[in-house]
Design a protein around this motif. Sequence first.
Motif: not given
Length: 146
Positions: A95-120
Motif C-alpha cells: 500500500h506504499h508507493r515508496e516500496d515499489v522499487l525501480p527494478f519492478f517493471r510492471h504495476g497492478l492497481l486494484l480498487r474495490d477488488g477490481r483491476v483499476e490499471f495493469a501496465g508499465p
Amino acid sequence: DSYVSKGGFNSLKKAVSSRLGFFGCRGLEKRLFGELSSGQQLKVVLARALVHDPALLILDEPFSLLDLGSRLKMYRYLERLVRRGDAPQLVLVTHHREDVLPFFRHGLLLRDGRVEFAGPRAEALAPGRVARAIGVDKSAAERYFV
C-alpha cells in the motif's frame, strides 16, 4: 524432504548458511525467531524462502514492521537479489508507493477488488492514476506523492 534426499543434510545446511549469509544473518540460526528484531525476522523468512531456489517469490507487505533505516537496508538486499542471474521473479503487494522499487517493471492497481490499471511501472505510479485507484482527489495525490 526431496531437497534433503537429493543432496543430503549437509547440502541443505550449506544452502541455509548461504542464504542467511546473503542477508547478513549468519549466526541467527541458533536464536529463537521471537527473539529477533522485525528486520532480522524478515531476513530470516526471506532466506528460508530462497533455500529451495523458487521461481517466484511473493512479498506481501514485507516492510510494514520496519523503521525507515531497516526498510532502506532491505531495499538494498532486494536490489542485490534481483541483480543475480538466478533470482526468482518478485511480486510485491503493498500500500506504499515508496516500496515499489525501480527494478519492478510492471504495476497492478486494484480498487474495490477490481483491476483499476495493469501496465508499465511509470504509468501505474502516476499520481492521477494512483489517486483514482485509492479514491482520493488528484490534487491531493500530486501534493503528497514525491
